[in-house]
Design an enzyme around this catalytic site. Structure first.
Site, PDB file in Angstrom:
ATOM      1  N   CYS A 125       0.923  -1.078  -0.148  1.00 17.97           N
ATOM      2  CA  CYS A 125       0.108   0.208   0.155  1.00 17.97           C
ATOM      3  C   CYS A 125       1.038   1.200   0.048  1.00 17.97           C
ATOM      4  CB  CYS A 125      -0.945   0.045   1.064  1.00 17.97           C
ATOM      5  SG  CYS A 125      -2.528   1.060   0.822  1.00 17.97           S
ATOM      6  N   HIS A 181      -3.554  -5.731   1.117  1.00 19.31           N
ATOM      7  CA  HIS A 181      -2.957  -5.691   2.400  1.00 19.31           C
ATOM      8  C   HIS A 181      -2.873  -7.323   2.899  1.00 19.31           C
ATOM      9  CE1 HIS A 181      -2.390  -1.516   3.920  1.00 19.31           C
ATOM     10  NE2 HIS A 181      -3.561  -1.354   2.917  1.00 19.31           N
ATOM     11  N   GLU A 223      -0.878  -8.549   5.033  1.00 18.73           N
ATOM     12  CA  GLU A 223      -0.867  -8.650   6.404  1.00 18.73           C
ATOM     13  C   GLU A 223      -2.180  -8.645   7.142  1.00 18.73           C
ATOM     14  OE1 GLU A 223      -0.250  -6.114   4.823  1.00 18.73           O
ATOM     15  OE2 GLU A 223      -0.950  -4.214   6.292  1.00 18.73           O
TER      16      GLU A 223
END
Lengths: 81, 229
Positions: free
Chosen positions: B86, B201, B203
């Site tokens: 990002c 994302h 994560e």
């Protein structure tokens, strides 16, 4: 000497913000607006007095940081103080 | 494999990355402050999401001037693994480590939701645990995610696209492109392949409790790449 830098998106790129502002102007009844392009305005106060040197410096600032040459163009105006 | 997660003023996904790498992927992790000049011997660098320097001027434009970025450039040019997520992707673009630039989403909205991306390459250190054409479900959260290039870059780019936005069936169609990116680009690598930028994302999608574990495969790929490096 002062410098004014006008940074705008390159002509071919869709300016989503400008497009939205144009529709807002349309909604307000301003029918004569053909297009809106949004941009950034940077005012610099500079020590130098020699126009050519100052302009070259600001040019470098634009290339290295103020504008992103992939998506933006810029125009520099020098103002004597 | 030791990971280094870089923290800029305004980063806000750094601790999510630390958590996933340490507690889910179970690898040693250090955080690297943007003022540091050494990478402290890490094997891979993570540039996390967020709003480094408040997105002032342009997303990533100020962060790329941080002292740590000089070390990261040298590390990347030496073949080190770097993933930018990002805002991290935006920083990689501004720093010139990846080609192109980001513009505001076509719809002018900050978009925060799950999307689908299609795996376009599996021969990279970030995708070796994935299948060609596999569809991942990952969340995006960005305002400037419309990837673009200029004519010069478009001419010089090779098959560097790693992920494309797609629908649930893997079709790359306009309706599935959340931000107007050219070629529906969601993830991009360098020609050498050791640096990748990705807008979604991973994560935030590495544990079942969060609705998807697809993101973990990207970190698992990095482990695999490191093990055989």
């Amino acid at each position: 000497m002062n410098a004014r830098v006008y940074i705008t998106l390159k002509p071919g790129l869709l300016d989503a913000q400008g497009k939205t502002v144009k529709s807002a102007l349309d909604a307000l009844g301003f029918k004569g607006v053909k297009d809106v392009r949004m941009g950034k305005y940077v005012e610099l106060k500079l020590n130098g007095a020699k126009a050519a040197t100052v302009k070259a410096d600001v040019e470098r600032m634009c290339k290295k940081l103020l504008a992103n040459p992939i998506i933006e163009t810029y125009r520099i105006e020098l103002v004597q103080t | 494999m030791k990971f280094g997660v870089v923290v800029f003023p305004g980063s806000n996904c750094d601790q999510d990355c630390v958590h996933v790498l340490r507690d889910v992927v179970r690898q040693p992790v250090v955080t690297l402050w943007h003022q540091e000049t050494s990478l402290r011997g890490v094997d891979a660098v993570v540039l996390p999401g967020g709003f480094s320097y408040g997105d002032y001027l342009r997303t990533g434009a100020i962060a790329r001037l941080s002292p740590i970025m000089r070390a990261i450039s040298a590390f990347a040019n030496d073949g080190g693994l770097v993933i930018g997520i990002c805002n991290g992707f935006q920083i990689l673009l501004e720093s010139g480590l990846l080609p192109g630039a980001m513009l505001r989403n076509t719809g002018l909205r900050f978009i925060c939701r799950f999307v689908h991306v299609r795996v376009e390459r599996t021969d990279t250190p970030f995708t070796n645990q994935l299948q060609q054409g596999q569809i991942l479900r990952l969340p995006i959260a960005h305002n400037e995610g419309r990837y673009t290039t200029d004519e010069h870059i478009a001419r010089t780019m090779t098959d560097q696209v790693v992920f494309r936005y797609c629908d649930a069936d893997g079709q790359v169609v306009d309706a599935a492109n959340p931000n107007g990116s050219i070629d529906a680009i969601a993830g991009l690598t360098t020609r050498a392949g050791n640096v990748m930028g990705i807008m979604p994302h991973p994560e935030r999608a590495s544990e079942s409790a969060l609705g998807s574990e697809d993101g973990r495969l990207i970190f698992a790929s990095m482990l695999e790449a490191h093990a055989y490096a």
